[in-house]
Design a protein around this motif. Structure first.
Motif, PDB file in Angstrom:
ATOM      1  N   GLY A 224      58.719  35.773  78.286  1.00 35.45           N
ATOM      2  CA  GLY A 224      58.717  37.179  78.701  1.00 35.45           C
ATOM      3  C   GLY A 224      59.455  37.372  80.007  1.00 35.45           C
ATOM      4  N   PRO A 225      58.972  38.277  80.880  1.00 37.40           N
ATOM      5  CA  PRO A 225      59.644  38.539  82.157  1.00 37.40           C
ATOM      6  C   PRO A 225      59.792  37.290  83.025  1.00 37.40           C
ATOM      7  CG  PRO A 225      58.023  40.244  81.699  1.00 37.40           C
ATOM      8  CD  PRO A 225      57.827  39.184  80.661  1.00 37.40           C
ATOM      9  N   LEU A 226      58.808  36.380  82.934  1.00 39.12           N
ATOM     10  CA  LEU A 226      58.897  35.150  83.721  1.00 39.12           C
ATOM     11  C   LEU A 226      60.109  34.325  83.318  1.00 39.12           C
ATOM     12  CD1 LEU A 226      57.480  33.426  85.892  1.00 39.12           C
ATOM     13  CD2 LEU A 226      56.218  32.306  84.030  1.00 39.12           C
ATOM     14  N   GLY A 227      60.502  34.428  82.058  1.00 38.14           N
ATOM     15  CA  GLY A 227      61.653  33.683  81.574  1.00 38.14           C
ATOM     16  C   GLY A 227      62.970  34.173  82.134  1.00 38.14           C
ATOM     17  N   ALA A 228      62.964  35.369  82.756  1.00 40.26           N
ATOM     18  CA  ALA A 228      64.184  35.911  83.363  1.00 40.26           C
ATOM     19  C   ALA A 228      64.428  35.356  84.762  1.00 40.26           C
ATOM     20  CB  ALA A 228      64.095  37.430  83.421  1.00 40.26           C
ATOM     21  N   LEU A 229      63.482  34.557  85.275  1.00 37.43           N
ATOM     22  CA  LEU A 229      63.662  33.956  86.600  1.00 37.43           C
ATOM     23  C   LEU A 229      64.691  32.830  86.505  1.00 37.43           C
ATOM     24  CD1 LEU A 229      62.412  34.080  89.509  1.00 37.43           C
ATOM     25  CD2 LEU A 229      60.985  32.146  88.798  1.00 37.43           C
ATOM     26  N   PRO A 230      65.751  32.879  87.306  1.00 35.26           N
ATOM     27  CA  PRO A 230      66.771  31.820  87.231  1.00 35.26           C
ATOM     28  C   PRO A 230      66.236  30.495  87.761  1.00 35.26           C
ATOM     29  CG  PRO A 230      67.227  33.268  89.089  1.00 35.26           C
ATOM     30  CD  PRO A 230      66.083  33.894  88.339  1.00 35.26           C
ATOM     31  N   LEU A 231      66.785  29.404  87.263  1.00 34.56           N
ATOM     32  CA  LEU A 231      66.415  28.087  87.776  1.00 34.56           C
ATOM     33  C   LEU A 231      67.000  27.914  89.181  1.00 34.56           C
ATOM     34  CD1 LEU A 231      66.993  25.890  84.591  1.00 34.56           C
ATOM     35  CD2 LEU A 231      64.832  26.786  85.476  1.00 34.56           C
ATOM     36  N   PRO A 232      66.261  27.253  90.081  1.00 38.12           N
ATOM     37  CA  PRO A 232      66.696  27.134  91.491  1.00 38.12           C
ATOM     38  C   PRO A 232      67.721  26.020  91.702  1.00 38.12           C
ATOM     39  CG  PRO A 232      64.569  26.091  91.222  1.00 38.12           C
ATOM     40  CD  PRO A 232      64.918  26.665  89.874  1.00 38.12           C
ATOM     41  N   THR A 233      68.901  26.197  91.146  1.00 33.07           N
ATOM     42  CA  THR A 233      69.946  25.180  91.268  1.00 33.07           C
ATOM     43  C   THR A 233      70.570  25.216  92.663  1.00 33.07           C
ATOM     44  OG1 THR A 233      71.553  26.741  90.369  1.00 33.07           O
ATOM     45  CG2 THR A 233      70.479  25.266  88.812  1.00 33.07           C
ATOM     46  N   LYS A 234      71.220  24.120  93.016  1.00 35.35           N
ATOM     47  CA  LYS A 234      71.935  24.022  94.301  1.00 35.35           C
ATOM     48  C   LYS A 234      73.396  24.408  94.073  1.00 35.35           C
ATOM     49  CE  LYS A 234      72.720  22.451  98.592  1.00 35.35           C
ATOM     50  NZ  LYS A 234      74.119  22.875  98.713  1.00 35.35           N
TER      51      LYS A 234
END
Length: 286
Positions: A224-234
């Motif tokens: 859901g909406p949580l899945g729209a959070l981008p992964l914290p890549t460098k």
């Protein structure tokens, strides 16, 4: 006690904030003919994006001095990440790190300016439609203009094709730079490809919503909406040496072979820099 908690300059910050609000209420602020509101961008929009830039993606900037201290320049970058966060991070990089305090005016796709709220915010931040007329006007005014020629082909490509540049269109950005005599600054962005690993594309949903693609990632739409959070890549953003265009005759902008050669040169420069950055990268996340 209050001063100790808020910091020694809290009074000055409060005064600046109140003055900003007063100008907003009374309309005593300037907006250019493209809708760019520099004060709002500097004091609000950049402040909102900066924690994402510094703390979440931990962006490292290299070669910022390759953007000239004054006069026009066209920054050409690769595009990726499913959502165009790379363009926003690129804007913060120029805004916060250029020694001459340059501002990047991004060229955006039609869809950006058709979406409510997004359209208004993009205009306020200095973005404008990716067309030759707007780009040339900005370059002739001496602005730093940013373009990502891969467009949706780069932004929505499958994860399996990460860091493989897509076609750069017909070289319209080269023609615009030649007409304005503006140097072309190649820019390579590493880190954005992995924020939303696109494993699939639901064409049915894309057509339903009028989007160029509808991404299926390991987390979206499953969470859901949580899945729209981008992964914290460098991230690393690297600006290469500028390619001068002011030595060509006026008719050069109409030469299709020259357009092809210069476009290919810029694309290969960005691709080569991406490969070198990837070889040096220790980890996607560190």
């Amino acid at each position: 006690m209050l001063a100790r908690v808020l910091g020694p300059d809290w009074g000055a910050r409060a005064a600046r904030g109140l003055a900003f609000l007063r100008r907003r209420i009374t309309g005593e602020y300037e907006v250019d003919d493209f809708g760019y509101d520099q004060e709002l961008t500097d004091q609000v929009l950049m402040s909102l994006l900066r924690p994402v830039y510094e703390k979440y993606f931990r962006v490292e900037v290299r070669g910022i001095e390759n953007i000239p201290a004054d006069g026009a320049a066209l920054v050409v970058a690769n595009h990726s990440g499913t959502l165009p966060l790379d363009g926003l991070m690129l804007q913060v990089a120029v805004h916060d790190h250029h020694p001459a305090d340059r501002h990047l005016r991004l060229l955006g796709a039609d869809l950006v300016f058709l979406l409510p709220v997004v359209n208004e915010l993009a205009r306020k931040a200095g973005h404008t439609l990716a067309c030759a007329e707007d780009a040339q006007t900005l370059l002739e005014r001496g602005e730093v203009v940013g373009v990502m020629p891969e467009g949706f082909k780069g932004l929505g490509k499958p994860f399996a094709d990460r860091y493989k540049l897509q076609r750069f269109g017909r070289g319209g950005f080269v023609s615009t730079a030649l007409r304005a005599g503006a140097p072309i600054v190649p820019c390579s962005i590493v880190g954005a490809e992995e924020i939303y690993p696109m494993l699939g594309n639901s064409r049915t949903l894309a057509r339903l919503f009028g989007f160029p693609y509808f991404p299926i990632t390991p987390t979206f739409p499953w969470l859901g909406p949580l899945g729209a959070l981008p992964l914290p890549t460098k991230w690393t953003i690297q600006f290469g040496e500028p390619l001068p265009t002011d030595g060509y005759p006026p008719e050069a902008a109409e030469d299709p072979m020259l357009m092809f050669n210069l476009t290919d040169q810029v694309r290969e420069t960005i691709q080569h820099a991406l490969y070198k950055l990837l070889v040096r990268r220790r980890s996607v996340f560190f």
